[in-house]
Design a protein around this motif. Structure first.
Motif, PDB file in Angstrom:
ATOM      1  N   LEU A 102       0.840  -1.204   0.000  1.00 28.76           N
ATOM      2  CA  LEU A 102       0.000   0.000   0.000  1.00 28.76           C
ATOM      3  C   LEU A 102       0.872   1.250   0.000  1.00 28.76           C
ATOM      4  O   LEU A 102       0.528   2.259  -0.637  1.00 28.76           O
ATOM      5  N   LEU A 103       1.999   1.191   0.688  1.00 32.48           N
ATOM      6  CA  LEU A 103       2.936   2.309   0.700  1.00 32.48           C
ATOM      7  C   LEU A 103       3.428   2.625  -0.714  1.00 32.48           C
ATOM      8  O   LEU A 103       3.522   3.793  -1.099  1.00 32.48           O
ATOM      9  N   GLU A 104       3.719   1.594  -1.477  1.00 33.24           N
ATOM     10  CA  GLU A 104       4.160   1.801  -2.864  1.00 33.24           C
ATOM     11  C   GLU A 104       3.023   2.359  -3.718  1.00 33.24           C
ATOM     12  O   GLU A 104       3.254   3.125  -4.658  1.00 33.24           O
ATOM     13  N   MET A 105       1.795   2.011  -3.377  1.00 34.21           N
ATOM     14  CA  MET A 105       0.628   2.416  -4.157  1.00 34.21           C
ATOM     15  C   MET A 105       0.222   3.870  -3.908  1.00 34.21           C
ATOM     16  O   MET A 105      -0.166   4.581  -4.837  1.00 34.21           O
ATOM     17  N   CYS A 106       0.303   4.316  -2.658  1.00 34.17           N
ATOM     18  CA  CYS A 106      -0.235   5.646  -2.322  1.00 34.17           C
ATOM     19  C   CYS A 106       0.519   6.259  -1.153  1.00 34.17           C
ATOM     20  O   CYS A 106      -0.089   6.614  -0.130  1.00 34.17           O
ATOM     21  N   SER A 107       1.814   6.402  -1.258  1.00 34.09           N
ATOM     22  CA  SER A 107       2.641   6.878  -0.144  1.00 34.09           C
ATOM     23  C   SER A 107       2.247   8.269   0.328  1.00 34.09           C
ATOM     24  O   SER A 107       2.394   8.594   1.515  1.00 34.09           O
ATOM     25  N   ASP A 108       1.736   9.107  -0.569  1.00 35.68           N
ATOM     26  CA  ASP A 108       1.379  10.471  -0.186  1.00 35.68           C
ATOM     27  C   ASP A 108       0.165  10.530   0.732  1.00 35.68           C
ATOM     28  O   ASP A 108      -0.109  11.572   1.340  1.00 35.68           O
ATOM     29  N   GLU A 109      -0.570   9.425   0.858  1.00 43.75           N
ATOM     30  CA  GLU A 109      -1.749   9.391   1.727  1.00 43.75           C
ATOM     31  C   GLU A 109      -1.426   8.868   3.124  1.00 43.75           C
ATOM     32  O   GLU A 109      -2.260   8.942   4.027  1.00 43.75           O
ATOM     33  N   ILE A 110      -0.213   8.361   3.310  1.00 48.28           N
ATOM     34  CA  ILE A 110       0.142   7.669   4.546  1.00 48.28           C
ATOM     35  C   ILE A 110       0.974   8.576   5.454  1.00 48.28           C
ATOM     36  O   ILE A 110       2.013   9.097   5.046  1.00 48.28           O
ATOM     37  N   ASP A 111       0.496   8.754   6.681  1.00 44.77           N
ATOM     38  CA  ASP A 111       1.206   9.566   7.667  1.00 44.77           C
ATOM     39  C   ASP A 111       2.286   8.780   8.395  1.00 44.77           C
ATOM     40  O   ASP A 111       3.311   9.333   8.791  1.00 44.77           O
ATOM     41  N   HIS A 112       2.030   7.494   8.620  1.00 42.07           N
ATOM     42  CA  HIS A 112       2.917   6.690   9.452  1.00 42.07           C
ATOM     43  C   HIS A 112       2.670   5.231   9.120  1.00 42.07           C
ATOM     44  O   HIS A 112       1.522   4.807   8.991  1.00 42.07           O
ATOM     45  N   ILE A 113       3.733   4.461   8.974  1.00 45.57           N
ATOM     46  CA  ILE A 113       3.579   3.021   8.761  1.00 45.57           C
ATOM     47  C   ILE A 113       4.310   2.288   9.884  1.00 45.57           C
ATOM     48  O   ILE A 113       5.452   2.604  10.219  1.00 45.57           O
ATOM     49  N   CYS A 114       3.613   1.341  10.496  1.00 45.16           N
ATOM     50  CA  CYS A 114       4.175   0.562  11.590  1.00 45.16           C
ATOM     51  C   CYS A 114       4.168  -0.911  11.213  1.00 45.16           C
ATOM     52  O   CYS A 114       3.099  -1.494  10.963  1.00 45.16           O
ATOM     53  N   LEU A 115       5.348  -1.512  11.166  1.00 50.97           N
ATOM     54  CA  LEU A 115       5.466  -2.948  10.931  1.00 50.97           C
ATOM     55  C   LEU A 115       5.450  -3.646  12.288  1.00 50.97           C
ATOM     56  O   LEU A 115       6.408  -3.547  13.062  1.00 50.97           O
ATOM     57  N   PHE A 116       4.344  -4.306  12.558  1.00 49.53           N
ATOM     58  CA  PHE A 116       4.084  -4.935  13.856  1.00 49.53           C
ATOM     59  C   PHE A 116       4.440  -6.413  13.741  1.00 49.53           C
ATOM     60  O   PHE A 116       3.696  -7.195  13.166  1.00 49.53           O
TER      61      PHE A 116
END
Length: 260
Positions: A102-116
């Motif tokens: 999803l980060l590759e698809m729409c990175s400009d929409e993502i504020d923070h990504i957490c790999l849990f």
């Protein structure tokens, strides 16, 4: 019970709370209910969106191979339908792979990504062979596969205290179509290395790792996070399934991440 259609198949999701949006993406052999305790807490301060990925929970199986990109497209579709264009992501294990797609698809929409309890690495050659064996076992003897694979997600010291959760996962897994399980295994097997994508992401990134994780070595994840310019948060006395092994600490860790 909210659903939407993706490629003419029913996909189930939940939407609760208000505030900044956080999207919770479950792992392999799980469904959105894995987040119940965490969602109860987060929804006091955030709008929390959870989805049953195709082939799991109450969502239909879509294709023979469920790539991480297909999963990500389903997540993005529900966000579009809810008119959400800014959000944070928390992905557990396979859900982390979906988050990276999803980060590759729409990175400009993502504020923070957490790999849990997750990684940006692709499968090793040995892991790909292991998945081939798993796919064959699922098709031949799904019950045997589930009763073997699910306890292995938990460190030995938690297998007794998490007996109810393990049994719940096995019972839920028995209700799944084997093609849905195999489709996810094939998708994970074919996923690409996404370390560079994570490294290039300009917003916040965090790894949460368990010191007792039997699947992902905590020191290896710490180095990976350093290489990718991410924050690293270690959970002591928890493994791969900290949301059940030590839920209080897992909730506190995710809350800390979202407040950064």
């Amino acid at each position: 019970m909210p659903y939407f259609l993706h490629k003419k198949k029913n996909i189930h999701y939940e939407n609760e709370g208000s505030g900044e949006v956080v999207v919770l993406i479950h792992g392999f052999l799980e469904n959105l209910s894995m987040w119940d305790e965490i969602a109860d807490e987060l929804s006091k301060t955030h709008q929390v969106i959870r989805i049953d990925l195709p082939g799991f929970g109450k969502s239909d199986c879509i294709e023979e191979i469920h790539s991480m990109e297909l999963f990500a497209a389903c997540v993005h579709q529900v966000l579009l339908e809810l008119k959400i264009d800014k959000f944070s992501l928390v992905g557990h294990s396979m859900g982390g792979y979906v988050s990276l797609a999803l980060l590759e698809m729409c990175s400009d929409e993502i504020d923070h990504i957490c790999l849990f309890h997750s990684t940006a690495k692709a499968d090793s050659e040995q892991k790909k062979k292991d998945r081939n064996r798993a796919i064959k076992t699922v098709q031949d003897k799904q019950n045997v596969y589930l009763k073997t694979a699910i306890p292995f997600l938990f460190p030995e010291q938690f297998q007794k205290s998490c007996t109810l959760q393990i049994q719940k996962m096995i019972e839920e897994g028995m209700r799944l179509h084997p093609n849905g399980i195999s489709a996810a295994l094939k998708g994970m097997q074919q996923r690409k290395n996404t370390n560079q994508i994570l490294k290039d992401f300009s917003a916040k990134t965090t790894y949460i790792a368990g010191t007792l994780d039997p699947l992902l070595n905590v020191d290896t994840l710490r180095q990976e996070s350093l290489n990718n310019g991410a924050c690293f948060l270690e959970i002591e006395q928890a493994g791969h399934m900290s949301h059940w092994e030590n839920p209080k600490i897992a909730i506190e860790a995710i809350q800390r991440v979202l407040c950064r």
